[in-house]
Motif scaffolding. Structure first.
Motif, short mmCIF file in Angstrom:
data_model
loop_
_atom_site.label_atom_id
_atom_site.label_comp_id
_atom_site.label_asym_id
_atom_site.label_seq_id
_atom_site.Cartn_x
_atom_site.Cartn_y
_atom_site.Cartn_z
N LEU A 72 0.83 -1.21 0.00
CA LEU A 72 0.00 0.00 0.00
C LEU A 72 0.86 1.25 0.00
N GLN A 73 1.98 1.21 0.70
CA GLN A 73 2.89 2.36 0.67
C GLN A 73 3.49 2.53 -0.73
N GLY A 74 3.79 1.41 -1.39
CA GLY A 74 4.28 1.48 -2.76
C GLY A 74 3.26 2.10 -3.70
N LEU A 75 1.98 1.73 -3.56
CA LEU A 75 0.91 2.32 -4.36
C LEU A 75 0.78 3.81 -4.08
N ALA A 76 0.95 4.18 -2.81
CA ALA A 76 0.89 5.61 -2.45
C ALA A 76 2.03 6.38 -3.11
N ASP A 77 3.22 5.79 -3.13
CA ASP A 77 4.36 6.43 -3.79
C ASP A 77 4.07 6.68 -5.27
N LEU A 78 3.44 5.70 -5.93
CA LEU A 78 3.10 5.87 -7.34
C LEU A 78 2.08 6.99 -7.52
N ALA A 79 1.11 7.08 -6.62
CA ALA A 79 0.10 8.14 -6.70
C ALA A 79 0.77 9.51 -6.53
N ILE A 80 1.71 9.61 -5.60
CA ILE A 80 2.42 10.87 -5.39
C ILE A 80 3.20 11.25 -6.65
N GLU A 86 -4.40 13.14 -3.12
CA GLU A 86 -5.62 12.65 -2.46
C GLU A 86 -5.65 11.12 -2.46
N GLU A 87 -5.34 10.51 -3.60
CA GLU A 87 -5.30 9.05 -3.68
C GLU A 87 -4.20 8.51 -2.78
N ALA A 88 -3.06 9.19 -2.76
CA ALA A 88 -1.96 8.77 -1.90
C ALA A 88 -2.38 8.77 -0.43
N LEU A 89 -3.06 9.83 -0.01
CA LEU A 89 -3.50 9.92 1.39
C LEU A 89 -4.49 8.81 1.72
N HIS A 90 -5.37 8.48 0.77
CA HIS A 90 -6.32 7.39 0.98
C HIS A 90 -5.59 6.06 1.16
N LEU A 91 -4.61 5.79 0.30
CA LEU A 91 -3.85 4.54 0.38
C LEU A 91 -3.03 4.48 1.68
N LEU A 92 -2.50 5.62 2.08
CA LEU A 92 -1.73 5.65 3.33
C LEU A 92 -2.63 5.39 4.53
N ASP A 93 -3.85 5.91 4.48
CA ASP A 93 -4.81 5.62 5.56
C ASP A 93 -5.09 4.12 5.65
N GLU A 94 -5.24 3.49 4.49
CA GLU A 94 -5.44 2.03 4.48
C GLU A 94 -4.24 1.32 5.12
N GLY A 95 -3.05 1.75 4.73
CA GLY A 95 -1.84 1.15 5.27
C GLY A 95 -1.70 1.37 6.76
N LEU A 96 -2.07 2.56 7.23
CA LEU A 96 -1.99 2.86 8.66
C LEU A 96 -2.93 1.98 9.46
N CYS A 118 2.58 15.00 2.03
CA CYS A 118 1.44 15.19 1.12
C CYS A 118 0.58 16.37 1.54
N GLU A 119 0.26 16.42 2.83
CA GLU A 119 -0.60 17.49 3.32
C GLU A 119 0.07 18.86 3.16
N LEU A 120 1.36 18.92 3.40
CA LEU A 120 2.09 20.17 3.23
C LEU A 120 2.12 20.58 1.76
N SER A 121 2.27 19.61 0.86
CA SER A 121 2.31 19.93 -0.57
C SER A 121 0.96 20.45 -1.06
N GLN A 122 -0.13 20.03 -0.40
CA GLN A 122 -1.46 20.51 -0.77
C GLN A 122 -1.74 21.91 -0.24
N GLY A 123 -0.94 22.35 0.71
CA GLY A 123 -1.16 23.66 1.31
C GLY A 123 -2.24 23.68 2.37
N HIS A 124 -2.73 22.48 2.75
CA HIS A 124 -3.77 22.40 3.78
C HIS A 124 -3.10 22.24 5.14
N VAL A 125 -2.58 23.34 5.65
CA VAL A 125 -1.77 23.26 6.86
C VAL A 125 -2.61 23.58 8.09
#
Length: 218
Positions: A72-80, A86-96, A118-125
């Motif tokens: 799942l972390q590998g899939l998140a890396d591909l999404a990033i 957003e997809e990366a954060l979803h996959l990371l939540d699954e992995g967590l 990811c969150e910092l890159s989105q600017g949603h701080v």
């Protein structure tokens, strides 16, 4: 395990076709060697075929906790890499969630750091939320790479992560540990506007040990 290590060495040497061949042989013998799946996915991604890489990860998902966490972390890396945070954060939540069930603190800490980025890159701080995640990462992990990454992220948002990192790294009394302490002290000095002191600390770190994370701070 020896064959898997050979696959890693081939990949590091730039022989991706050999790495893929060796990793495939490992998986034919035992598909529990999840890092051989990661090698095959990385080879596909390096060739520009991110869809093939994603399919390699997805097809290996099996319900085994640590195994699926890494995939799942590998899939998140591909999404990033595609810019889909957003997809990366979803996959990371699954992995967590998998890591929480299997009580795997280091894998959980890795994913939390990627989520922070990811969150910092989105600017949603949201500083309180970031501080909570930083605290959790430091509680979970003793990995130098994780500690240094969080130490670099925090000051941009007024989070005292370099000072927290110093507390952890000062417990490492070997030469490398002392070098990392100097590098984090340099981050602290820079965050406080003391650029001359920061440069001096980085030079001292480089004199103690030639470490890629110290060079990255420079």
């Amino acid at each position: 395990l020896g064959l898997q290590n050979a696959a890693f060495y081939a990949m590091y040497a730039g022989d991706f076709s050999k790495a893929d061949e060796l990793a495939s042989r490992v998986l034919e013998q035992d598909d529990a060697f999840v890092r051989s799946t990661v090698i095959r996915a990385l080879v596909a991604a390096h060739s520009g075929d991110s869809e093939k890489a994603a399919n390699i990860y997805r097809s290996a998902l099996s319900g085994r906790s640590e195994h699926d966490s890494i995939l799942l972390q590998g899939l998140a890396d591909l999404a990033i890499a595609k810019g889909d945070t957003e997809e990366a954060l979803h996959l990371l939540d699954e992995g967590l969630a998998v890591d929480e069930q299997s009580d795997n603190p280091e894998l959980r800490a890795n994913k939390l750091v990627i989520q922070l980025e990811c969150e910092l890159s989105q600017g949603h701080v949201q500083v309180d939320r970031l501080r909570q995640k930083v605290d959790e990462v430091f509680n979970l992990s003793d990995s130098v790479a994780v500690i240094m990454t969080v130490a670099l992220l925090g000051p941009r948002f007024g989070i005292e992560s370099p000072q927290m990192a110093l507390e952890k790294m000062r417990k490492k009394v070997n030469l490398h540990g002392r070098a990392y302490v100097r590098a984090i002290e340099a981050i602290v000095e820079a965050s406080e506007g003391n650029l001359g002191e920061s440069v001096a600390k980085l030079r001292e770190a480089n004199q103690l040990a030639d470490l890629w994370l110290v060079r990255f701070c420079c």
